[in-house]
Design a protein around this motif. Structure first.
Motif, mmCIF file in Angstrom:
data_model
loop_
_atom_site.group_PDB
_atom_site.id
_atom_site.type_symbol
_atom_site.label_atom_id
_atom_site.label_comp_id
_atom_site.label_asym_id
_atom_site.label_seq_id
_atom_site.Cartn_x
_atom_site.Cartn_y
_atom_site.Cartn_z
ATOM 1 N N TYR A 1 -8.610 11.137 -2.263
ATOM 2 C CA TYR A 1 -7.806 10.647 -1.135
ATOM 3 C C TYR A 1 -7.206 9.271 -1.430
ATOM 4 C CZ TYR A 1 -9.134 14.262 2.317
ATOM 5 O OH TYR A 1 -9.277 15.437 3.017
ATOM 6 N N LEU A 2 -7.978 8.391 -2.049
ATOM 7 C CA LEU A 2 -7.455 7.054 -2.336
ATOM 8 C C LEU A 2 -6.305 7.112 -3.336
ATOM 9 C CD1 LEU A 2 -10.755 4.979 -2.420
ATOM 10 C CD2 LEU A 2 -8.753 4.475 -0.996
ATOM 11 N N VAL A 3 -6.423 7.973 -4.338
ATOM 12 C CA VAL A 3 -5.319 8.128 -5.301
ATOM 13 C C VAL A 3 -4.099 8.734 -4.602
ATOM 14 C CG1 VAL A 3 -4.580 9.225 -7.446
ATOM 15 C CG2 VAL A 3 -6.899 8.312 -7.258
ATOM 16 N N SER A 4 -4.329 9.695 -3.723
ATOM 17 C CA SER A 4 -3.224 10.300 -2.969
ATOM 18 C C SER A 4 -2.550 9.277 -2.060
ATOM 19 C CB SER A 4 -3.740 11.481 -2.139
ATOM 20 O OG SER A 4 -4.205 12.521 -2.969
ATOM 21 N N LEU A 5 -3.351 8.417 -1.431
ATOM 22 C CA LEU A 5 -2.786 7.359 -0.591
ATOM 23 C C LEU A 5 -1.921 6.419 -1.422
ATOM 24 C CD1 LEU A 5 -2.569 5.735 2.046
ATOM 25 C CD2 LEU A 5 -4.722 4.605 1.430
ATOM 26 N N SER A 6 -2.403 6.062 -2.607
ATOM 27 C CA SER A 6 -1.622 5.216 -3.513
ATOM 28 C C SER A 6 -0.282 5.875 -3.836
ATOM 29 C CB SER A 6 -2.426 4.969 -4.793
ATOM 30 O OG SER A 6 -1.664 4.271 -5.749
#
Length: 708
Positions: free
Chosen positions: A662-667
């Protein structure tokens, strides 16, 4: 690189504005170069003087008959503009402008500075300053003190970069007291051209530089700085970088429309940059030197297990406390280590960590104890503490420590307490490059810094995620809101947006009537949640616009009427688009994912404990986008509450793997769509390992991007 060589190791220097009057900057700077023993050719430039300090003066740069590599300007801003043109015609390779009166005084000074920088770029000249202290290279082959500090430091293997000229003089005084040497020393002032990144690149390639120290006030580069410095601190030839940053306590929020915006600030940006680039931040000038001395040894521990050898119980206890608070652990000795200690130490000695060799210890006892513990495979390094007592021989003990240090790759840090009684021993340790401190807490903190850097160097690197996103659908959602002049997405739109990037959200529907709300709720499995939908009401709870755990059609109907009435009372001007009816999320640990965008630096990502805890505990980690899987993992593991996610007291372990994704997707989301100014997903409910995570609430603030 050659042009920066002209700054640090020029074959010839011209001081434009060299004065015959002692006390003037132009006089003192010229005198410092001359008296420092500069090995090149030095030219004073002063149209009103025949000579300066008995050296023939020239009216202008052009009148100097030989080539000039470095021109140092001590002239007013407008005059500097003309001199830079002369320097370009002369073929000067680099310019240092010491004078003030440029961007720091207002628009006129800024315009002159920008014009000078442009002319230097056009001519291929590198520019240091303006408004700086100057440059120092103490190496015997150069011996150039081109600054208005009259103190030439000893040569060494540590380079120092400072934005503040005033701080430089304090640092030089501090270094002199400690007999601390430098490889390069530079004040960069206004950074019209040469900045920290240019110098970090140069010093990384400099064989005389083993550690780089920086005093920083501001950065003007973001993602580029992180990527390049990460390579410097952990690439093929890693160079430790230590930074002291001004204004640590000034962390004013940039915005307050989201939790991320209210918790973020300039300090969060810098903390993120330092962590991602592998830079170690220190709290004081003294700590800067304490750490640099340890790093100059080029020995880093493979782990955090420390052995302490001392001849006094009190300092050993202090060292133990500071060791633990510095992220270290006391090593547990193996049986053969304890046996070796027992054979060499008296019966009253403590054979377990910390090893107390007793106050009457001679150098032999220290040597045998240190030799035994440093050979232990469970020991990653040692702290040796000596207090002057009647039987103590500091000099011979120091020699014994040096002998053992030369036979091991494990770091040994020393604390010789006292000044006069131990000075001979301290001198021997310093001559052999061993870090030695006055107090045990300094040694322990320095060892902690070595371990943090070792962890950075030896960090594991996971394969990156392969992610597919629906960028086009996301773009259309954002464009539709902006075309309606709405700077905030509704929660329903926000959920649609993040679904485009692989986030799991709850089934939901925006009901415009109580009947629609009841019908949709009946199609779900009770209980349900209901929330007001209005572009003007971002904090729904404040407007009493949220109802949870509604268990029947009657409760849904009543909640619809109540929520709408509360919203109208909260903001009579608000446009009520309806009420969001949403399936209640399955239980899970509450976390927050967020982003706020900064000029120059770009998107600042946030992760932490969510729900109501985000404002109460402020247990969050920040990183600058872009991030990959490894940085996402470090964010998650960086919060104090990470143990909660690992599972404690019978709680199941949370699915942190999906949070990394999720954090990579948010980035990716915020980089793909620069119109997103702020974004919060709070709470995100993290289910047990393997079960994923659900976004329960989304808040998105937009801002049109010029030129798009």
């Amino acid at each position: 690189m050659e042009r920066l060589d002209a700054i640090f190791s020029p074959k010839s220097v011209a001081v434009v504005g060299a004065s015959t009057v002692p006390g003037k900057v132009g006089h003192d700077l010229f005198a410092n170069i001359l008296r420092g023993g500069y090995t090149g050719i030095l030219y004073p430039v002063n149209p009103a003087a025949r000579s300066v300090l008995s050296v023939k003066a020239y009216p202008t740069l052009k009148d100097i008959p030989d080539p000039v590599e470095l021109a140092i300007l001590v002239v007013p801003p407008k005059a500097a503009l003309a001199v830079v043109d002369e320097a370009a015609q002369k073929g000067v390779k680099a310019v240092v402008i010491v004078s003030a009166g440029f961007r720091e005084v207002g628009p006129e000074g800024r315009a002159i500075e920008e014009s000078i920088a442009a002319r230097c770029r056009e001519a291929g000249m590198r520019l240091v300053g303006p408004n700086c202290l100057g440059v120092i290279n103490p190496h015997p082959s150069v011996r150039m003190n081109a600054s208005f500090s009259n103190r030439m430091p000893a040569p060494g293997h540590i380079s120092f970069i400072s934005q503040s000229g005033a701080l430089c003089t304090s640092v030089l005084d501090f270094a002199a007291e400690r007999d601390f040497g430098f490889s390069k020393f530079i004040s960069i002032g206004n950074k019209a051209d040469v900045d920290e990144l240019d110098l970090l690149r140069y010093l990384h390639q400099d064989e005389d530089t083993q550690v780089i120290m920086i005093y920083l006030e501001e950065l003007r580069r973001g993602p580029e700085f992180i990527q390049e410095v990460k390579e410097i601190t952990s690439g093929d030839r890693p160079t430790p970088v230590l930074v002291i940053k001004s204004g640590r306590t000034v962390a004013g929020a940039q915005a307050a429309a989201s939790h991320t915006g209210s918790l973020a600030g300039s300090e969060a940006v810098y903390e993120a940059i330092f962590k991602q680039a592998g830079i170690l931040r220190v709290d004081s000038i003294e700590e800067l030197f304490n750490f640099a001395g340890a790093f100059a040894r080029k020995k880093t521990p493979l782990g955090n297990k420390v052995a302490i050898v001392t001849n006094a119980g009190g300092p050993g206890i202090v060292a133990t406390d500071m060791t633990i608070s510095s992220g270290l652990e006391l090593a547990r000795f193996r049986e053969e280590t304890v046996e070796a200690l027992q054979s060499h130490l008296p019966a009253t000695a403590n054979l377990h960590n910390p090893v107390d060799v007793i106050g009457d210890a001679t150098q032999d006892r220290y040597e045998k104890a240190l030799e035994a513990v440093i050979k232990d495979q469970g020991v990653d390094g040692a702290l040796v503490i000596l207090t002057p007592q009647s039987m103590t021989n500091a000099l011979e003990t120091a020699k014994a420590i040096v002998k053992i240090d030369q036979r091991t790759q494990k770091p040994i840090l020393c604390c010789f307490m006292g000044i006069f009684d131990v000075s001979a021993g301290v001198k021997v340790l310093q001559e052999h490059g061993l870090p030695v401190y006055r107090f045990p807490e300094h040694a322990a903190k320095a060892f902690g810094a070595l371990y943090r850097y070792s962890s950075w160097l030896n960090r594991q690197k996971l394969a990156q995620f392969s992610l597919q996103h629906d960028k086009e659908k996301a773009r259309l959602i954002i464009e539709a809101a902006l075309q309606q002049n709405r700077m905030a997405l509704t929660e329903w739109e926000g959920a649609e947006l993040v679904r485009c990037y692989g986030f799991q959200t709850l089934p939901s529907f925006v009901a415009s009537t109580r009947e629609e709300a009841v019908d949709y709720a009946a199609s779900l499995t009770f209980p349900v949640a209901m929330k007001i939908v209005s572009p003007q009401i971002l904090h729904k709870s404040d407007a009493k616009g949220v109802r949870l755990n509604l268990a029947s059609p009657r409760e849904v109907a009543e909640a619809f009427d109540t929520i709408v009435a509360n919203a109208k009372a909260y903001n009579p001007e608000a446009e009520i688009l309806g009420v969001l009816v949403q399936k209640m999320a399955p239980s899970g640990d509450e976390v927050i994912l967020g982003m706020t965008r900064y000029p120059v630096f770009g998107p600042l990502l946030m992760f932490g404990l969510g729900g109501i805890f985000v404002e109460v505990f402020k247990d969050v980690e920040f990183r600058m986008a872009p991030i990959g899987r490894n940085e996402a993992r470090r964010m998650i593991r960086g919060i104090r509450g990470y143990d909660l996610l690992k599972g404690v007291r019978g709680r199941p372990e949370a699915d942190t793997g999906v949070l990394e994704r999720y954090l990579v997707s948010l980035s990716n989301l915020v980089l793909d769509h620069p119109e997103i100014k702020e974004l919060d997903m709070n709470p995100v409910l993290v289910h047990p390992k393997g079960s994923g995570a659900t976004v329960a609430d989304v808040r998105v603030i937009l801002e049109p991007v010029k030129g798009l």
